[in-house]
Design a protein around this motif. Structure first.
Motif, PDB file in Angstrom:
ATOM      1  N   ALA A  82       0.830  -1.209   0.000  1.00 40.07           N
ATOM      2  CA  ALA A  82       0.000   0.000   0.000  1.00 40.07           C
ATOM      3  C   ALA A  82       0.862   1.255   0.000  1.00 40.07           C
ATOM      4  CB  ALA A  82      -0.933  -0.011   1.205  1.00 40.07           C
ATOM      5  N   ALA A  83       1.918   1.279   0.826  1.00 41.39           N
ATOM      6  CA  ALA A  83       2.785   2.458   0.904  1.00 41.39           C
ATOM      7  C   ALA A  83       3.522   2.696  -0.413  1.00 41.39           C
ATOM      8  CB  ALA A  83       3.788   2.280   2.038  1.00 41.39           C
ATOM      9  N   ALA A  84       3.930   1.633  -1.088  1.00 44.37           N
ATOM     10  CA  ALA A  84       4.646   1.769  -2.353  1.00 44.37           C
ATOM     11  C   ALA A  84       3.711   2.086  -3.509  1.00 44.37           C
ATOM     12  CB  ALA A  84       5.416   0.486  -2.658  1.00 44.37           C
ATOM     13  N   SER A  85       2.464   1.659  -3.427  1.00 49.07           N
ATOM     14  CA  SER A  85       1.508   1.891  -4.510  1.00 49.07           C
ATOM     15  C   SER A  85       0.912   3.290  -4.450  1.00 49.07           C
ATOM     16  CB  SER A  85       0.384   0.850  -4.453  1.00 49.07           C
ATOM     17  OG  SER A  85       0.898  -0.450  -4.615  1.00 49.07           O
ATOM     18  N   CYS A  86       0.593   3.763  -3.248  1.00 48.41           N
ATOM     19  CA  CYS A  86       0.044   5.111  -3.070  1.00 48.41           C
ATOM     20  C   CYS A  86       1.227   6.077  -3.046  1.00 48.41           C
ATOM     21  CB  CYS A  86      -0.745   5.175  -1.765  1.00 48.41           C
ATOM     22  SG  CYS A  86      -1.664   6.695  -1.544  1.00 48.41           S
ATOM     23  N   ASN A  87       1.832   6.274  -4.225  1.00 46.46           N
ATOM     24  CA  ASN A  87       3.164   6.846  -4.276  1.00 46.46           C
ATOM     25  C   ASN A  87       3.449   7.340  -5.693  1.00 46.46           C
ATOM     26  OD1 ASN A  87       6.096   7.085  -4.197  1.00 46.46           O
ATOM     27  ND2 ASN A  87       6.012   5.820  -2.359  1.00 46.46           N
ATOM     28  N   ASP A  88       4.049   8.522  -5.816  1.00 42.94           N
ATOM     29  CA  ASP A  88       4.356   9.073  -7.138  1.00 42.94           C
ATOM     30  C   ASP A  88       5.827   8.925  -7.519  1.00 42.94           C
ATOM     31  OD1 ASP A  88       1.759   9.910  -7.731  1.00 42.94           O
ATOM     32  OD2 ASP A  88       2.011  11.799  -6.657  1.00 42.94           O
ATOM     33  N   ALA A  89       6.654   8.361  -6.643  1.00 48.26           N
ATOM     34  CA  ALA A  89       8.056   8.133  -6.991  1.00 48.26           C
ATOM     35  C   ALA A  89       8.155   7.005  -8.013  1.00 48.26           C
ATOM     36  CB  ALA A  89       8.861   7.781  -5.749  1.00 48.26           C
ATOM     37  N   ARG A  90       9.261   6.979  -8.757  1.00 45.50           N
ATOM     38  CA  ARG A  90       9.403   5.965  -9.809  1.00 45.50           C
ATOM     39  C   ARG A  90      10.887   5.721 -10.077  1.00 45.50           C
ATOM     40  NH1 ARG A  90       9.351  10.796 -12.240  1.00 45.50           N
ATOM     41  NH2 ARG A  90      10.559  11.060 -14.149  1.00 45.50           N
ATOM     42  N   PHE A  91      11.155   4.634 -10.772  1.00 49.58           N
ATOM     43  CA  PHE A  91      12.513   4.347 -11.238  1.00 49.58           C
ATOM     44  C   PHE A  91      12.680   4.921 -12.641  1.00 49.58           C
ATOM     45  CE2 PHE A  91      11.901   0.993  -8.077  1.00 49.58           C
ATOM     46  CZ  PHE A  91      13.106   1.029  -7.407  1.00 49.58           C
ATOM     47  N   ASP A  92      13.790   5.645 -12.878  1.00 48.22           N
ATOM     48  CA  ASP A  92      14.027   6.164 -14.224  1.00 48.22           C
ATOM     49  C   ASP A  92      14.713   5.101 -15.083  1.00 48.22           C
ATOM     50  OD1 ASP A  92      16.691   6.113 -13.494  1.00 48.22           O
ATOM     51  OD2 ASP A  92      16.905   8.282 -13.330  1.00 48.22           O
ATOM     52  N   ALA A  93      15.123   5.498 -16.276  1.00 47.10           N
ATOM     53  CA  ALA A  93      15.700   4.543 -17.226  1.00 47.10           C
ATOM     54  C   ALA A  93      16.997   3.919 -16.715  1.00 47.10           C
ATOM     55  CB  ALA A  93      15.950   5.240 -18.570  1.00 47.10           C
ATOM     56  N   THR A  94      17.682   4.623 -15.801  1.00 48.59           N
ATOM     57  CA  THR A  94      18.943   4.101 -15.275  1.00 48.59           C
ATOM     58  C   THR A  94      18.746   3.268 -14.009  1.00 48.59           C
ATOM     59  OG1 THR A  94      19.348   6.063 -13.896  1.00 48.59           O
ATOM     60  CG2 THR A  94      20.134   6.139 -16.180  1.00 48.59           C
ATOM     61  N   GLY A  95      17.485   3.120 -13.596  1.00 50.81           N
ATOM     62  CA  GLY A  95      17.213   2.364 -12.382  1.00 50.81           C
ATOM     63  C   GLY A  95      17.318   3.167 -11.107  1.00 50.81           C
ATOM     64  N   THR A  96      17.405   4.501 -11.250  1.00 48.56           N
ATOM     65  CA  THR A  96      17.512   5.379 -10.086  1.00 48.56           C
ATOM     66  C   THR A  96      16.125   5.835  -9.652  1.00 48.56           C
ATOM     67  OG1 THR A  96      19.659   6.167 -10.853  1.00 48.56           O
ATOM     68  CG2 THR A  96      18.534   7.510  -9.204  1.00 48.56           C
ATOM     69  N   LEU A  97      15.886   5.823  -8.349  1.00 52.49           N
ATOM     70  CA  LEU A  97      14.613   6.309  -7.828  1.00 52.49           C
ATOM     71  C   LEU A  97      14.563   7.821  -7.911  1.00 52.49           C
ATOM     72  CD1 LEU A  97      13.778   4.241  -4.614  1.00 52.49           C
ATOM     73  CD2 LEU A  97      12.242   4.680  -6.534  1.00 52.49           C
ATOM     74  N   VAL A  98      13.497   8.375  -8.494  1.00 45.70           N
ATOM     75  CA  VAL A  98      13.335   9.812  -8.578  1.00 45.70           C
ATOM     76  C   VAL A  98      11.974  10.186  -7.997  1.00 45.70           C
ATOM     77  CG1 VAL A  98      14.846  10.126 -10.555  1.00 45.70           C
ATOM     78  CG2 VAL A  98      12.444   9.617 -10.946  1.00 45.70           C
ATOM     79  N   GLY A  99      11.921  11.355  -7.387  1.00 43.65           N
ATOM     80  CA  GLY A  99      10.677  11.829  -6.801  1.00 43.65           C
ATOM     81  C   GLY A  99      10.911  12.421  -5.431  1.00 43.65           C
ATOM     82  N   ASP A 100       9.844  12.677  -4.714  1.00 41.61           N
ATOM     83  CA  ASP A 100       9.925  13.222  -3.371  1.00 41.61           C
ATOM     84  C   ASP A 100      10.712  12.262  -2.471  1.00 41.61           C
ATOM     85  OD1 ASP A 100       8.599  15.148  -1.246  1.00 41.61           O
ATOM     86  OD2 ASP A 100       8.434  13.107  -0.477  1.00 41.61           O
ATOM     87  N   PRO A 101      11.675  12.783  -1.668  1.00 43.43           N
ATOM     88  CA  PRO A 101      12.495  11.890  -0.835  1.00 43.43           C
ATOM     89  C   PRO A 101      11.704  11.002   0.106  1.00 43.43           C
ATOM     90  CG  PRO A 101      13.476  14.072  -0.935  1.00 43.43           C
ATOM     91  CD  PRO A 101      12.142  14.182  -1.614  1.00 43.43           C
ATOM     92  N   THR A 102      10.582  11.484   0.608  1.00 45.67           N
ATOM     93  CA  THR A 102       9.760  10.652   1.484  1.00 45.67           C
ATOM     94  C   THR A 102       9.189   9.471   0.713  1.00 45.67           C
ATOM     95  OG1 THR A 102       9.182  12.529   2.893  1.00 45.67           O
ATOM     96  CG2 THR A 102       7.706  10.622   2.954  1.00 45.67           C
ATOM     97  N   GLU A 103       8.719   9.747  -0.495  1.00 46.54           N
ATOM     98  CA  GLU A 103       8.112   8.678  -1.286  1.00 46.54           C
ATOM     99  C   GLU A 103       9.161   7.714  -1.818  1.00 46.54           C
ATOM    100  OE1 GLU A 103       5.354  10.516  -4.106  1.00 46.54           O
ATOM    101  OE2 GLU A 103       3.852  10.256  -2.541  1.00 46.54           O
ATOM    102  N   THR A 104      10.329   8.226  -2.181  1.00 43.99           N
ATOM    103  CA  THR A 104      11.388   7.309  -2.625  1.00 43.99           C
ATOM    104  C   THR A 104      11.821   6.397  -1.474  1.00 43.99           C
ATOM    105  OG1 THR A 104      13.137   8.923  -2.164  1.00 43.99           O
ATOM    106  CG2 THR A 104      12.239   8.896  -4.394  1.00 43.99           C
ATOM    107  N   ALA A 105      11.793   6.910  -0.237  1.00 45.95           N
ATOM    108  CA  ALA A 105      12.150   6.085   0.915  1.00 45.95           C
ATOM    109  C   ALA A 105      11.150   4.951   1.105  1.00 45.95           C
ATOM    110  CB  ALA A 105      12.211   6.950   2.177  1.00 45.95           C
ATOM    111  N   LEU A 106       9.861   5.217   0.856  1.00 49.26           N
ATOM    112  CA  LEU A 106       8.845   4.174   0.980  1.00 49.26           C
ATOM    113  C   LEU A 106       9.028   3.101  -0.096  1.00 49.26           C
ATOM    114  CD1 LEU A 106       5.691   6.369   1.730  1.00 49.26           C
ATOM    115  CD2 LEU A 106       7.034   5.006   3.347  1.00 49.26           C
ATOM    116  N   ILE A 107       9.351   3.537  -1.310  1.00 49.81           N
ATOM    117  CA  ILE A 107       9.615   2.569  -2.390  1.00 49.81           C
ATOM    118  C   ILE A 107      10.837   1.725  -2.033  1.00 49.81           C
ATOM    119  CG2 ILE A 107      10.316   2.308  -4.799  1.00 49.81           C
ATOM    120  CD1 ILE A 107       7.524   3.187  -4.724  1.00 49.81           C
ATOM    121  N   GLU A 108      11.876   2.385  -1.498  1.00 47.57           N
ATOM    122  CA  GLU A 108      13.112   1.681  -1.173  1.00 47.57           C
ATOM    123  C   GLU A 108      12.882   0.592  -0.130  1.00 47.57           C
ATOM    124  OE1 GLU A 108      17.678   2.949  -0.167  1.00 47.57           O
ATOM    125  OE2 GLU A 108      16.094   3.956   0.957  1.00 47.57           O
ATOM    126  N   VAL A 109      12.169   0.931   0.946  1.00 47.56           N
ATOM    127  CA  VAL A 109      11.960  -0.065   2.001  1.00 47.56           C
ATOM    128  C   VAL A 109      11.060  -1.192   1.518  1.00 47.56           C
ATOM    129  CG1 VAL A 109       9.936   0.987   3.121  1.00 47.56           C
ATOM    130  CG2 VAL A 109      11.573  -0.329   4.483  1.00 47.56           C
TER     131      VAL A 109
END
Length: 615
Positions: free
Chosen positions: A398-425
């Protein structure tokens, strides 16, 4: 330069430092601008001539020849130059050439170091945005950032560096990374309709954006209110420039030593000259030859007594120190500055990016009521009952889905730092889960303090909700606890509120997560989705300290060096970091408000007892 409202010749008059107190329409009127069409090109040119370029003042770069001559601005060097002249006068050519060679080598070593440092610093001076998109004559155009003037309308998008200070006239989910200015590690939410008190901190001026910061997410339009040296970062530059340049302790000591040596050498030479002259007169020698012999012996003694190798030894020792600093990616501009590090007794350090990683990380998860600590290597340590795997997976999904962060073409997480942290965990703790396809959403805004997304799971549609804990819990009627969905009673609500409050008091930023399965006839958008939700858990985030900080702090303490932290973060967050790294040790935390209330005498009396200066 700044703008005070008089430029437009109308009312209301808004003086510098008051733009955040007034609405966007008042600001536009004061600067004679229009949110839709901006300034005319002619008016912009007139204001540019009046206000000057939008650039920070820089020192005139010293020419290389002056930088080289500056290496000889030392009393000890002057004494050795006199020795060169005396040796040459005595016919000691080899002696004078040797001393001169030492002086030149000393000057070349110092010059090469400073010249390299100046070139490195010139390459680092990229703080101003090179270009900006403005609206002039009703059309968008790209101009050099140096050509911006008060009254310009600038368009801002995610990834842009803010080119000047400005008052927002439009903001759509806009957040700005202001760590470089305020020390705040998480992006500040911006709101064009917000106003604040005159003396509010920069981080609390939500309707303002500032030069040298960057747009993290969202988009907006800003009215330029200050450019160049009159921006907030320009004021910091003025404070730095106003500090007088002082000699280092070693330079002062060498100057004193040089004077003592000179006085001693001259005294001994004078005494020898007097004795030799008296003996010559007593021996019946011709006065001329006697005086000449006495002078020659006295001067030879003076030259021999001068330590001509001392400046070269000092320069070489300092050069070795500079090389060691360079190996740690530190640029030393002045050779003698490296010596002051050895005399350091108190260090004031920034928090964000220096003590901490400047990267938000999920540090704790509350799965239902079961709390776990997320360690730096993403291992989990339960603080009570171990959460069920399915409950944890659902919270992370749920935390990763309700989220606007994304991986770019190089595999780097981009977006708001709070949301990228949720994707990372979520990626690290549930690597096999895939976020279901998003088919609808209710976007986040600062008034709602929440966002909702709708996803197609294949077996149906589900709405995920994420936001402030109080806001999310108010929309929930049920909770998922250890695999079961139970009613969210007042007692359970109070317990969850206390869990969240405990995390917040420890400096964490908390977000609660909830969900609801949608009926077949329900729409996929609209605030009507946010009802009868089921609470899943709470995520607690923090900008963690660097792994090496605790050891470095202990090393400083062992060397007798005290350390204080200065940050634009809130006091609770700063105190949590300070306690974790062993900085506080019973010392005080003060805020900007506390400092304002102190006199200079009070601060001087308290400074030894203060270890954290917070917003």
């Amino acid at each position: 330069m700044g703008a005070d409202g008089a430029m437009a010749g109308g009312t209301p008059r808004i003086t510098r430092g008051e733009w955040h107190m007034h609405g966007a329409d008042e600001a536009l009127t004061a600067l004679g601008s229009d949110a839709a069409s901006g300034l005319t090109a002619d008016e912009a040119a007139r204001r540019l001539e009046q206000a000057g370029p939008n650039a920070l003042a820089t020192e005139d770069r010293r020419p290389a020849w002056r930088m080289f001559l500056a290496q000889f601005e030392d009393f000890m060097i002057w004494v050795l130059m006199v020795a060169v002249v005396i040796s040459a006068f005595e016919g000691e050519v080899a002696e004078s050439v040797a001393i001169l060679a030492i002086l030149l080598l000393n000057g070349i070593l110092g010059f090469v170091q400073e010249y390299r440092a100046e070139k490195a610093l010139a390459a680092l001076k990229e703080m101003s945005a090179p270009a900006a998109t403005v609206v002039r004559d009703g059309a968008e155009r790209e101009v050099a950032a140096a050509e911006l003037v008060p009254g310009d309308i600038v368009l801002l998008e995610a990834g842009d560096k803010v080119p000047a200070d400005g008052r927002l006239v439009e903001a759509a989910a806009l957040r700005a990374d202001e760590a470089a200015l305020t020390g705040e590690s998480k992006p500040a939410r911006k709101d064009a309709s917000h106003t604040a008190e005159r003396d509010s901190a920069l981080g609390d001026r939500r309707s303002m954006v500032f030069a040298s910061t960057a747009i993290a997410v969202g988009r907006g339009r800003m009215l330029v209110t200050a450019t160049g040296q009159d921006t907030e970062v320009g004021h910091i530059a003025d404070l730095l420039a106003s500090q007088p340049e002082e000699k280092t302790p070693l330079q002062r000591e060498l100057q004193v030593t040089g004077k003592r040596i000179a006085i001693g050498v001259l005294g001994v030479a004078a005494a020898v000259f007097a004795v030799m002259t008296w003996r010559a007169l007593g021996s019946g020698e011709p006065i001329g030859s006697g005086l000449a012999g006495a002078a020659l012996i006295a001067l030879s003694l003076a030259v021999a007594a001068i330590p001509e190798g001392l400046p070269a030894v000092v320069t070489m020792a300092l050069s070795l120190g500079v090389r060691r600093m360079a190996s740690h990616n530190a640029v030393v501009r002045r050779l003698h500055s490296v010596e002051t590090l050895g005399g350091t007794t108190f260090i004031c350090s920034d928090k964000t990016g220096t003590i901490t990683l400047n990267r938000m990380r999920v540090r704790r998860l509350v799965v239902g009521e079961d709390a776990v600590e997320v360690l730096p290597d993403f291992a989990m340590q339960a603080e009570g009952a171990e959460p069920l795997a399915d409950d944890l997976r659902l919270l992370l999904e749920a935390a990763a889905s309700c989220n606007d962060a994304r991986f770019d073409a190089t595999g780097t997480l981009v977006g708001d730092p709070t949301e990228t942290a949720l994707i990372e965990v979520a990626t690290r703790l549930a690597p096999d889960d895939v976020r279901p396809r998003r088919i609808g959403e209710v976007p986040f805004d600062s008034e709602r303090k929440r966002m909702t997304t709708v996803h197609d799971t294949g077996a149906g549609r589900v709405a995920y909700l994420k936001g402030g804990a109080d806001v999310v819990l108010a929309l929930c009627t049920h909770a998922r606890l250890r695999g079961e969905t139970v009613p969210l009673t007042a007692e359970l609500h109070a317990r969850l509120h206390d869990l969240n409050a405990a995390l917040a008091s420890g400096g964490h930023r908390t977000l609660a997560v909830a969900m609801r399965a949608l009926a077949a006839d329900e729409p996929s958008e609209g605030e009507g989705l946010e009802r009868e939700m089921t609470y899943l858990g709470i995520t607690a985030l923090l900008d963690p300290p660097r792994p090496e900080v605790t050891a470095a702090l202990a090393e400083c303490h062992a060397a007798g060096i005290e350390v204080a932290m200065i940050t634009g973060d809130h006091a609770l967050t700063a105190e949590a970091i300070g306690s974790e790294i062993g900085l506080l040790e019973g010392k005080r935390v003060v805020t900007g408000v506390d400092l304002e209330a102190m006199s200079d005498e009070d601060l001087a009396a308290s400074v030894e007892d203060i270890r954290i200066y917070a917003r």
